[in-house]
Design an enzyme around this catalytic site. Sequence first.
Site, mmCIF file in Angstrom:
data_model
loop_
_atom_site.group_PDB
_atom_site.id
_atom_site.type_symbol
_atom_site.label_atom_id
_atom_site.label_comp_id
_atom_site.label_asym_id
_atom_site.label_seq_id
_atom_site.Cartn_x
_atom_site.Cartn_y
_atom_site.Cartn_z
ATOM 1 C CG HIS A 18 -1.906 -1.099 1.307
ATOM 2 N ND1 HIS A 18 -2.085 -1.864 2.431
ATOM 3 C CD2 HIS A 18 -2.786 -1.565 0.388
ATOM 4 C CE1 HIS A 18 -3.033 -2.760 2.200
ATOM 5 N NE2 HIS A 18 -3.477 -2.596 0.971
ATOM 6 C CE LYS A 42 -13.719 -6.545 4.670
ATOM 7 N NZ LYS A 42 -13.377 -5.848 3.412
ATOM 8 N NE ARG A 91 -2.746 -7.397 -4.258
ATOM 9 C CZ ARG A 91 -3.420 -7.641 -3.158
ATOM 10 N NH1 ARG A 91 -2.796 -8.048 -2.075
ATOM 11 N NH2 ARG A 91 -4.725 -7.506 -3.135
ATOM 12 C CB SER A 129 -4.401 -6.782 4.380
ATOM 13 O OG SER A 129 -3.994 -5.527 3.895
HETATM 14 P P1 ADP Z 1 -10.010 -3.529 -0.048
HETATM 15 O O1 ADP Z 1 -10.521 -4.139 1.202
HETATM 16 O O2 ADP Z 1 -10.781 -2.343 -0.510
HETATM 17 O O3 ADP Z 1 -9.700 -4.496 -1.185
HETATM 18 P P2 ADP Z 1 -7.202 -3.417 0.650
HETATM 19 O O4 ADP Z 1 -6.780 -2.701 1.863
HETATM 20 O O5 ADP Z 1 -7.091 -4.903 0.667
HETATM 21 O O6 ADP Z 1 -8.651 -2.877 0.368
HETATM 22 O O7 ADP Z 1 -6.409 -2.885 -0.635
HETATM 23 C C1 ADP Z 1 -6.510 -1.565 -1.079
HETATM 24 C C2 ADP Z 1 -5.856 -1.424 -2.441
HETATM 25 O O8 ADP Z 1 -4.475 -1.741 -2.341
HETATM 26 C C3 ADP Z 1 -6.393 -2.360 -3.525
HETATM 27 O O9 ADP Z 1 -6.416 -1.671 -4.759
HETATM 28 C C4 ADP Z 1 -5.395 -3.468 -3.573
HETATM 29 O O10 ADP Z 1 -5.361 -4.091 -4.849
HETATM 30 C C5 ADP Z 1 -4.136 -2.693 -3.321
HETATM 31 N N1 ADP Z 1 -3.064 -3.538 -2.781
HETATM 32 C C6 ADP Z 1 -3.122 -4.417 -1.772
HETATM 33 N N2 ADP Z 1 -1.930 -5.012 -1.556
HETATM 34 C C7 ADP Z 1 -1.079 -4.486 -2.487
HETATM 35 C C8 ADP Z 1 0.303 -4.702 -2.821
HETATM 36 N N3 ADP Z 1 1.050 -5.600 -2.173
HETATM 37 N N4 ADP Z 1 0.805 -3.965 -3.816
HETATM 38 C C9 ADP Z 1 0.052 -3.068 -4.486
HETATM 39 N N5 ADP Z 1 -1.257 -2.846 -4.243
HETATM 40 C C10 ADP Z 1 -1.808 -3.534 -3.261
#
Ligand code: ADP
Length: 150
Positions: A18, A42, A91, A129
């Site tokens: 992120h 959630k 990703r 995450s």
């Molecule tokens: P959500 O619950 O809305 O999917 P996340 O917190 O899981 O939110 O992810 C937010 C954004 O960050 C999404 O666009 C996801 O694809 C991106 N993301 C998550 N992990 C990575 C990573 N390792 N590299 C790049 N982008 C990521």
Amino acid sequence: MKKIALFPGSFDPFTKGHQDIVLRGARLFDEVVIGIGNNSSKQRYFPIDYMLSKIQDTFVNENNIKVEIFQGLTSQYAKSIGASHILRGLRNTTDYEYENTIAQVNNFLNDDLETVFLITTPALAYISSSIVREIHKFDGDVRSFLPYPL
Ligand code: ADP
């Protein structure tokens, strides 16, 4: 007019993947707002206020990166903060399938809103995450996945 991008997500927790998207986005836009979605249905693993302060600490020296908690629809929140763009990371093809639908819905709800995708830096592509939560739950060491100390 200032070009503001909203980077929305659950960030449970906020990872180095992120962080990479935010820093790269901050070079493209005048301001990036990290919006931690507060979806009450959630159940979170890391409390939302704790994550807010960790993300604030991470970007304390960046004056065009802000962090906020928001409720409700992403498209409405984007409008309320004057964001013209939504920033998301991609990703893999699974992300693509999901993001494609969400981007189209957000654009339908607010047609001034464009979603911009940044392809993950390869070295960070495997970080998610959910994997961090799993490792943390079993007392594994997650320090190398996070940009701040827990
Ligand atoms: P959500 O619950 O809305 O999917 P996340 O917190 O899981 O939110 O992810 C937010 C954004 O960050 C999404 O666009 C996801 O694809 C991106 N993301 C998550 N992990 C990575 C990573 N390792 N590299 C790049 N982008 C990521």
